[in-house]
Design a protein around this motif. Structure first.
Motif, PDB file in Angstrom:
ATOM      1  N   PHE A  64       1.378   2.884 -31.986  1.00  9.07           N
ATOM      2  CA  PHE A  64       2.828   2.949 -31.804  1.00  9.07           C
ATOM      3  C   PHE A  64       3.169   4.277 -31.140  1.00  9.07           C
ATOM      4  O   PHE A  64       2.294   5.116 -30.902  1.00  9.07           O
ATOM      5  N   LEU A  65       4.440   4.458 -30.814  1.00 11.42           N
ATOM      6  CA  LEU A  65       4.877   5.621 -30.045  1.00 11.42           C
ATOM      7  C   LEU A  65       5.968   6.367 -30.801  1.00 11.42           C
ATOM      8  O   LEU A  65       6.674   5.801 -31.628  1.00 11.42           O
ATOM      9  N   THR A  66       6.105   7.643 -30.492  1.00 12.17           N
ATOM     10  CA  THR A  66       7.188   8.447 -31.055  1.00 12.17           C
ATOM     11  C   THR A  66       8.254   8.692 -29.986  1.00 12.17           C
ATOM     12  O   THR A  66       7.983   8.614 -28.787  1.00 12.17           O
ATOM     13  N   ALA A  67       9.471   9.001 -30.433  1.00 13.84           N
ATOM     14  CA  ALA A  67      10.565   9.246 -29.497  1.00 13.84           C
ATOM     15  C   ALA A  67      11.636  10.093 -30.161  1.00 13.84           C
ATOM     16  O   ALA A  67      11.906   9.944 -31.356  1.00 13.84           O
ATOM     17  N   ASN A  68      12.250  10.974 -29.387  1.00 14.12           N
ATOM     18  CA  ASN A  68      13.403  11.741 -29.858  1.00 14.12           C
ATOM     19  C   ASN A  68      14.653  10.891 -29.686  1.00 14.12           C
ATOM     20  O   ASN A  68      14.914  10.365 -28.595  1.00 14.12           O
ATOM     21  N   VAL A  69      15.442  10.773 -30.764  1.00 14.35           N
ATOM     22  CA  VAL A  69      16.551   9.824 -30.764  1.00 14.35           C
ATOM     23  C   VAL A  69      17.794  10.438 -31.414  1.00 14.35           C
ATOM     24  O   VAL A  69      17.696  11.103 -32.447  1.00 14.35           O
ATOM     25  N   VAL A  70      18.939  10.188 -30.798  1.00 17.65           N
ATOM     26  CA  VAL A  70      20.242  10.499 -31.399  1.00 17.65           C
ATOM     27  C   VAL A  70      21.156   9.310 -31.146  1.00 17.65           C
ATOM     28  O   VAL A  70      21.412   8.955 -29.992  1.00 17.65           O
ATOM     29  N   ALA A  71      21.632   8.690 -32.220  1.00 13.09           N
ATOM     30  CA  ALA A  71      22.609   7.609 -32.100  1.00 13.09           C
ATOM     31  C   ALA A  71      23.877   8.010 -32.834  1.00 13.09           C
ATOM     32  O   ALA A  71      23.825   8.657 -33.880  1.00 13.09           O
ATOM     33  N   ALA A  72      25.008   7.626 -32.276  1.00 14.49           N
ATOM     34  CA  ALA A  72      26.305   7.952 -32.868  1.00 14.49           C
ATOM     35  C   ALA A  72      27.286   6.835 -32.536  1.00 14.49           C
ATOM     36  O   ALA A  72      26.987   5.968 -31.708  1.00 14.49           O
ATOM     37  N   PRO A  73      28.466   6.836 -33.159  1.00 13.48           N
ATOM     38  CA  PRO A  73      29.450   5.787 -32.830  1.00 13.48           C
ATOM     39  C   PRO A  73      29.869   5.801 -31.364  1.00 13.48           C
ATOM     40  O   PRO A  73      30.220   4.759 -30.805  1.00 13.48           O
ATOM     41  N   THR A  74      29.851   6.978 -30.743  1.00  8.16           N
ATOM     42  CA  THR A  74      30.197   7.081 -29.321  1.00  8.16           C
ATOM     43  C   THR A  74      29.118   7.864 -28.584  1.00  8.16           C
ATOM     44  O   THR A  74      28.420   8.685 -29.172  1.00  8.16           O
ATOM     45  N   ALA A  75      29.014   7.621 -27.286  1.00 12.13           N
ATOM     46  CA  ALA A  75      28.056   8.351 -26.468  1.00 12.13           C
ATOM     47  C   ALA A  75      28.392   9.835 -26.444  1.00 12.13           C
ATOM     48  O   ALA A  75      27.492  10.685 -26.423  1.00 12.13           O
ATOM     49  N   GLU A  76      29.661  10.151 -26.466  1.00  8.90           N
ATOM     50  CA  GLU A  76      30.085  11.561 -26.407  1.00  8.90           C
ATOM     51  C   GLU A  76      29.597  12.326 -27.637  1.00  8.90           C
ATOM     52  O   GLU A  76      29.090  13.452 -27.525  1.00  8.90           O
ATOM     53  N   GLU A  77      29.766  11.715 -28.806  1.00 10.29           N
ATOM     54  CA  GLU A  77      29.290  12.392 -30.016  1.00 10.29           C
ATOM     55  C   GLU A  77      27.776  12.533 -30.002  1.00 10.29           C
ATOM     56  O   GLU A  77      27.231  13.572 -30.400  1.00 10.29           O
ATOM     57  N   ALA A  78      27.077  11.508 -29.542  1.00 10.54           N
ATOM     58  CA  ALA A  78      25.620  11.566 -29.490  1.00 10.54           C
ATOM     59  C   ALA A  78      25.148  12.704 -28.591  1.00 10.54           C
ATOM     60  O   ALA A  78      24.223  13.451 -28.938  1.00 10.54           O
ATOM     61  N   GLU A  79      25.765  12.851 -27.432  1.00 16.91           N
ATOM     62  CA  GLU A  79      25.377  13.927 -26.514  1.00 16.91           C
ATOM     63  C   GLU A  79      25.639  15.289 -27.146  1.00 16.91           C
ATOM     64  O   GLU A  79      24.836  16.220 -27.006  1.00 16.91           O
ATOM     65  N   ALA A  80      26.752  15.411 -27.859  1.00 17.13           N
ATOM     66  CA  ALA A  80      27.065  16.684 -28.517  1.00 17.13           C
ATOM     67  C   ALA A  80      26.033  17.004 -29.589  1.00 17.13           C
ATOM     68  O   ALA A  80      25.564  18.138 -29.707  1.00 17.13           O
ATOM     69  N   ARG A  81      25.662  15.995 -30.390  1.00 15.81           N
ATOM     70  CA  ARG A  81      24.697  16.230 -31.469  1.00 15.81           C
ATOM     71  C   ARG A  81      23.287  16.493 -30.927  1.00 15.81           C
ATOM     72  O   ARG A  81      22.467  17.123 -31.602  1.00 15.81           O
ATOM     73  N   ALA A  82      22.987  16.039 -29.732  1.00 16.27           N
ATOM     74  CA  ALA A  82      21.667  16.292 -29.138  1.00 16.27           C
ATOM     75  C   ALA A  82      21.546  17.716 -28.602  1.00 16.27           C
ATOM     76  O   ALA A  82      20.429  18.243 -28.470  1.00 16.27           O
ATOM     77  N   LEU A  83      22.648  18.357 -28.307  1.00 20.22           N
ATOM     78  CA  LEU A  83      22.628  19.640 -27.606  1.00 20.22           C
ATOM     79  C   LEU A  83      21.893  20.761 -28.347  1.00 20.22           C
ATOM     80  O   LEU A  83      21.140  21.527 -27.713  1.00 20.22           O
ATOM     81  N   PRO A  84      22.043  20.934 -29.681  1.00 26.99           N
ATOM     82  CA  PRO A  84      21.305  22.018 -30.338  1.00 26.99           C
ATOM     83  C   PRO A  84      19.787  21.923 -30.155  1.00 26.99           C
ATOM     84  O   PRO A  84      19.128  22.916 -29.841  1.00 26.99           O
ATOM     85  N   GLN A  85      19.233  20.728 -30.322  1.00 27.10           N
ATOM     86  CA  GLN A  85      17.781  20.573 -30.143  1.00 27.10           C
ATOM     87  C   GLN A  85      17.383  20.718 -28.684  1.00 27.10           C
ATOM     88  O   GLN A  85      16.316  21.254 -28.373  1.00 27.10           O
ATOM     89  N   LEU A  86      18.212  20.259 -27.775  1.00 23.50           N
ATOM     90  CA  LEU A  86      17.907  20.412 -26.353  1.00 23.50           C
ATOM     91  C   LEU A  86      17.850  21.886 -25.962  1.00 23.50           C
ATOM     92  O   LEU A  86      16.954  22.322 -25.230  1.00 23.50           O
ATOM     93  N   ARG A  87      18.796  22.670 -26.469  1.00 27.50           N
ATOM     94  CA  ARG A  87      18.778  24.099 -26.170  1.00 27.50           C
ATOM     95  C   ARG A  87      17.571  24.783 -26.805  1.00 27.50           C
ATOM     96  O   ARG A  87      16.959  25.677 -26.216  1.00 27.50           O
TER      97      ARG A  87
END
Length: 347
Positions: free
Chosen positions: A228-251
């Motif tokens: 099987f494979l691993t993947a980094n994932v962020v899901a949220a009710p909206t795409a905007e919230e998901a992108e915001a929550r992904a930002l700390p780990q991306l930085r």
């Protein structure tokens, strides 16, 4: 298209103002939630001396997670074997199997899990094995975990039996982890299940899977390739919230790639302010590149993307690393956005 089973990989992230105790409490809450939601397995990574990662000791965390769950498989993703003596690993996971029979996975990796200084400290006692002996040490662990143990042959004559526990009723399932041709070939030659670490090394994914499947040799414990494979994932009710929550780990990942000093994981507000204050072109380019291989968005879109990802690579399971960051108002001892990711993607 059939949806893959989902599992969870946890690095026990530590955010700004959070203590290690609060971070671990948050991860235990996430393990309980994953168990309730029907996820297949919950694994802890091994990393050392990182300000934003508290998963330094997978066996300890596995024992804690086993005590607060009832169904889900718990394990390591993985134990970095060159840091440890094979007998110690075998004994630890035999004990875990006794604690949670039929629920323990032993994922084994070859990377050090830290910088060269920490690696040297981990191996300074001389007990840990060198990287060159990695294949034989994997085999040693598998033998010592068996009910009848392993037999040591002395050059002067005679034998000595080594068992990881006095009276095993079963043994943990061993998985080989990696992100290279080497790990794929080794897993195939030993007849072990294999996990490609796509969450941090997507390059070479299909080649590694092809090598594993085409060179697989059946073993006593596995008749055909399993992966099987691993993947980094962020899901949220909206795409905007998901992108915001992904930002700390991306930085954080961008700083790691640039060999800049690391600190605790930023909150969403801190990460957004950091970008607003003037992230340079290099950081923005790195963030865009890293983000391109992650699964971030509204829940239906993320689930569809994971389904397509699994189908494209012929796997029936994806282990998600829920990398959603937290807002400053969210409790320090609760998984917040990470739990939301699991809840929105639950089987």
């Amino acid at each position: 298209m059939t949806s893959p089973a989902l599992s969870v990989l946890d690095l026990v992230p530590v955010r700004t103002t959070q203590t290690s105790s609060q971070a671990v409490a948050s991860s235990m809450a996430l393990a309980r939630r994953a168990d309730e939601l029907g996820f297949r397995r919950y694994w802890f990574a091994e990393h050392h001396n990182m300000p934003s990662v508290a998963s330094t000791s997978p066996p300890v965390l596995i024992a804690a997670a086993a005590s607060v769950t009832t169904r889900i498989r718990v394990g390591s993703g993985g134990v970095m074997l060159p840091n440890h003596a094979p007998l110690i690993v075998a004994e630890q996971f035999a004990a875990l199997e006794a604690v949670a029979p039929g629920r323990i996975d032993l994922g084994i990796g070859r990377a050090p899990g830290s910088d060269p200084v920490i690696t040297q400290l981990l191996r300074s006692s001389g007990a840990a094995g060198d990287v060159e002996r990695f294949p034989s040490h994997v085999q040693d662990i598998a033998l010592m975990l068996r009910r009848d143990g392993a037999t040591v042959q002395f050059t002067s004559g005679g034998e000595y039996t080594v068992r990881s526990t006095p009276a095993a009723s079963d043994s943990p399932q061993i998985w080989l982890l990696g992100s290279s041709d080497y790990s794929a070939r080794l897993a195939a030659s030993l007849g072990l299940p294999y996990v490609f670490a796509n969450h941090f090394a997507g390059a070479g994914l299909q080649r590694a899977l092809d090598l594993y499947r085409s060179t697989f040799q059946p073993s006593e414990t596995l008749a055909e390739p399993r992966t099987f494979l691993t993947a980094n994932v962020v899901a949220a009710p909206t795409a905007e919230e998901a992108e915001a929550r992904a930002l700390p780990q991306l930085r954080m990942m961008a700083r790691l790639r640039r060999n800049l000093p690391l600190g605790a994981l930023e909150t969403v507000e801190q990460a957004e302010q950091g970008i607003a204050d003037g992230a340079d072109a290099d950081e923005r380019t790195l963030i865009d590149g890293i983000r391109s291989s992650w699964f971030v968005g509204a829940s239906d879109d993320v689930r569809a993307s994971l389904d397509e990802f699994a189908s494209r690579h012929g796997v029936d399971e994806v282990m998600i690393s829920p990398v959603a960051g937290a807002y400053e108002s969210e409790p320090l001892d609760a998984p917040a956005g990470r739990a939301q990711t699991l809840e929105l993607l639950a089987p």
